[in-house]
Design a protein around this motif. Structure first.
Motif, PDB file in Angstrom:
ATOM      1  N   LEU A  22       0.665  -0.989   0.081  1.00  0.00           N
ATOM      2  CA  LEU A  22      -0.165  -0.119   0.437  1.00  0.00           C
ATOM      3  C   LEU A  22       0.833   1.428   0.072  1.00  0.00           C
ATOM      4  N   PRO A  23       0.394   2.819  -0.515  1.00  0.00           N
ATOM      5  CA  PRO A  23       0.999   3.866  -0.723  1.00  0.00           C
ATOM      6  C   PRO A  23       1.283   3.986   1.313  1.00  0.00           C
ATOM      7  N   ARG A  24       2.758   4.371   1.105  1.00  0.00           N
ATOM      8  CA  ARG A  24       4.103   4.462   2.121  1.00  0.00           C
ATOM      9  C   ARG A  24       3.664   3.370   2.722  1.00  0.00           C
ATOM     10  N   SER A  25       3.614   2.263   2.956  1.00  0.00           N
ATOM     11  CA  SER A  25       4.225   1.169   3.662  1.00  0.00           C
ATOM     12  C   SER A  25       5.041  -0.032   2.990  1.00  0.00           C
ATOM     13  N   ARG A  26       6.066  -0.692   4.305  1.00  0.00           N
ATOM     14  CA  ARG A  26       6.816  -1.171   3.713  1.00  0.00           C
ATOM     15  C   ARG A  26       6.361  -2.473   3.309  1.00  0.00           C
ATOM     16  N   LEU A  27       6.826  -3.290   2.337  1.00  0.00           N
ATOM     17  CA  LEU A  27       6.926  -5.161   2.824  1.00  0.00           C
ATOM     18  C   LEU A  27       8.280  -5.889   1.925  1.00  0.00           C
ATOM     19  N   CYS A  72       0.187  -1.960  -7.231  1.00  0.00           N
ATOM     20  CA  CYS A  72       0.769  -1.112  -6.686  1.00  0.00           C
ATOM     21  C   CYS A  72       2.168  -0.760  -6.626  1.00  0.00           C
ATOM     22  N   ALA A  73       2.872   0.365  -6.921  1.00  0.00           N
ATOM     23  CA  ALA A  73       3.729   0.370  -7.244  1.00  0.00           C
ATOM     24  C   ALA A  73       4.708   0.755  -5.898  1.00  0.00           C
ATOM     25  N   GLY A  74       5.838  -0.240  -5.471  1.00  0.00           N
ATOM     26  CA  GLY A  74       6.821   0.206  -4.751  1.00  0.00           C
ATOM     27  C   GLY A  74       8.668   0.393  -5.382  1.00  0.00           C
ATOM     28  N   ARG A  75       8.829   1.386  -4.610  1.00  0.00           N
ATOM     29  CA  ARG A  75      10.525   1.631  -4.876  1.00  0.00           C
ATOM     30  C   ARG A  75      11.547   0.791  -3.983  1.00  0.00           C
ATOM     31  N   VAL A  76      12.155   0.586  -4.325  1.00  0.00           N
ATOM     32  CA  VAL A  76      13.876  -0.522  -3.788  1.00  0.00           C
ATOM     33  C   VAL A  76      14.439  -0.266  -2.638  1.00  0.00           C
ATOM     34  N   THR A  77      13.654   0.327  -1.681  1.00  0.00           N
ATOM     35  CA  THR A  77      14.470   1.650  -0.396  1.00  0.00           C
ATOM     36  C   THR A  77      14.870   1.356   0.233  1.00  0.00           C
ATOM     37  N   GLN A  78      15.352  -0.496   0.396  1.00  0.00           N
ATOM     38  CA  GLN A  78      16.843  -1.334   1.219  1.00  0.00           C
ATOM     39  C   GLN A  78      16.741  -2.965   0.086  1.00  0.00           C
ATOM     40  N   PHE A  79      17.762  -3.113   0.104  1.00  0.00           N
ATOM     41  CA  PHE A  79      18.367  -4.232  -0.285  1.00  0.00           C
ATOM     42  C   PHE A  79      19.623  -5.248  -0.234  1.00  0.00           C
ATOM     43  N   SER A  80      19.806  -6.288  -0.151  1.00  0.00           N
ATOM     44  CA  SER A  80      21.246  -6.804   0.645  1.00  0.00           C
ATOM     45  C   SER A  80      21.063  -8.081  -0.058  1.00  0.00           C
ATOM     46  N   TYR A  87      18.081 -11.584  -3.673  1.00  0.00           N
ATOM     47  CA  TYR A  87      18.558 -10.983  -2.603  1.00  0.00           C
ATOM     48  C   TYR A  87      16.841 -10.440  -1.001  1.00  0.00           C
ATOM     49  N   LEU A  88      17.269  -9.720  -0.610  1.00  0.00           N
ATOM     50  CA  LEU A  88      15.920  -9.690   0.627  1.00  0.00           C
ATOM     51  C   LEU A  88      15.980  -8.276   0.617  1.00  0.00           C
ATOM     52  N   ILE A  89      15.148  -7.892  -0.076  1.00  0.00           N
ATOM     53  CA  ILE A  89      14.759  -6.083  -0.672  1.00  0.00           C
ATOM     54  C   ILE A  89      13.393  -5.608   0.869  1.00  0.00           C
ATOM     55  N   THR A  90      13.038  -4.829   0.393  1.00  0.00           N
ATOM     56  CA  THR A  90      12.047  -3.510   1.279  1.00  0.00           C
ATOM     57  C   THR A  90      11.367  -2.625  -0.146  1.00  0.00           C
ATOM     58  N   LEU A  91      10.748  -3.585  -0.205  1.00  0.00           N
ATOM     59  CA  LEU A  91       9.707  -2.106  -1.302  1.00  0.00           C
ATOM     60  C   LEU A  91       8.657  -1.283  -0.354  1.00  0.00           C
ATOM     61  N   THR A  92       9.463   0.343  -0.034  1.00  0.00           N
ATOM     62  CA  THR A  92       8.309   1.091  -0.283  1.00  0.00           C
ATOM     63  C   THR A  92       7.233   1.448  -1.215  1.00  0.00           C
ATOM     64  N   GLY A  93       5.621   1.419  -0.814  1.00  0.00           N
ATOM     65  CA  GLY A  93       4.797   1.818  -1.746  1.00  0.00           C
ATOM     66  C   GLY A  93       4.725   3.231  -2.161  1.00  0.00           C
ATOM     67  N   ILE A  94       4.288   3.225  -3.256  1.00  0.00           N
ATOM     68  CA  ILE A  94       4.433   5.016  -3.728  1.00  0.00           C
ATOM     69  C   ILE A  94       3.138   4.803  -4.237  1.00  0.00           C
ATOM     70  N   SER A  95       2.328   4.072  -4.983  1.00  0.00           N
ATOM     71  CA  SER A  95       0.858   4.754  -5.883  1.00  0.00           C
ATOM     72  C   SER A  95       0.877   3.315  -6.659  1.00  0.00           C
ATOM     73  N   ARG A  96      -0.920   3.467  -6.600  1.00  0.00           N
ATOM     74  CA  ARG A  96      -1.709   2.121  -6.883  1.00  0.00           C
ATOM     75  C   ARG A  96      -1.333   2.347  -8.294  1.00  0.00           C
ATOM     76  N   PHE A  97      -1.637   1.748  -9.660  1.00  0.00           N
ATOM     77  CA  PHE A  97      -1.896   2.062 -10.646  1.00  0.00           C
ATOM     78  C   PHE A  97      -2.780   1.002 -11.446  1.00  0.00           C
ATOM     79  N   ARG A  98      -2.693   1.358 -12.345  1.00  0.00           N
ATOM     80  CA  ARG A  98      -3.921   0.277 -12.641  1.00  0.00           C
ATOM     81  C   ARG A  98      -3.831  -0.016 -14.585  1.00  0.00           C
ATOM     82  N   ILE A  99      -3.660  -1.466 -14.717  1.00  0.00           N
ATOM     83  CA  ILE A  99      -2.836  -2.510 -16.077  1.00  0.00           C
ATOM     84  C   ILE A  99      -4.162  -2.094 -17.068  1.00  0.00           C
TER      85      ILE A  99
END
Length: 214
Positions: A22-27, A72-80, A87-99
């Protein structure tokens, strides 16, 4: 913070059942399949570092797996990276989108043409829910956790802002993928909170008649 002009017309998508962003959330995600390792490598080469999380959608009578129309699009904000190239990554939600449509291509992962119209609020500041009855909600949540023998840090939940609390629970609690999609598509935080309450109450009732939380 992203501007609408920063959002691309095409997006790599990661169809993962039950994984809600979800936007502004982390996965947090664990990436190990070769096609998704390639997807991540390509995403890291772009300025936005965006990956689209979307629920798969089984289409009767068709081979393969379809995609839900909204993700929902997420930006890769952490990764190792591990020694064996996982990879162990964290996505931070930016915005929903419609396909708009799925694209053909030579990549091993899936890409889609997407449209961001109707989701401008996702790029704004944290949402507020002025009708949120936190005391009643926390009582409901306590009964839900007890019914499933779950534990949590209740003080952290009490201290969380409305959006963080509702979105985190929407992402973490185990619901069928159709319900996860309903939480994603909720047009506002208040609507998502109402949907979440309905799902929790339904799980607690187990089909029995019981008054709903207002």
């Amino acid at each position: 913070m992203f501007n609408p002009a920063d959002l691309p017309d095409t997006l790599a998508v990661f169809p993962l059942p039950g994984a809600l962003l979800l936007p502004r959330s982390r996965l947090p995600l664990h990436i190990f399949e070769p096609r998704y390792l390639a997807m991540l490598d390509d995403a890291l080469k772009t300025p936005g570092r965006l990956i689209g999380m979307v629920q798969p959608n089984k289409v009767p009578g068709r081979d393969g797996t379809g995609l839900q129309m909204i993700g929902c699009a997420g930006r890769v904000t952490q990764f190792s990276e591990t020694e064996d190239h996982r990879y162990l990554i964290t996505l931070t939600g930016i915005s929903r989108f419609r396909i708009v449509k799925e694209m053909d291509g030579f990549q091993s992962y899936r890409r889609c043409e997407v449209n961001w119209d109707g989701f401008a609020r996702d790029l704004g500041p944290e949402e507020q829910d002025r009708e949120f009855n936190r005391e009643a909600f926390m009582d409901l949540l306590s009964r839900y956790f007890s019914s499933r023998d779950l534990s949590t840090d209740w003080q952290t939940l009490q201290d969380a802002d409305d959006e963080l609390l509702i979105n985190s629970l929407s992402m973490l609690l185990e619901f069928p993928y159709e319900d996860k999609q309903a939480l994603l598509e909720a047009p506002s935080l208040a609507t998502r909170r109402e949907t979440l309450i309905t799902l929790i109450e339904f799980a607690l009732r187990g089909g029995a008649g019981e008054d709903m939380l207002q």
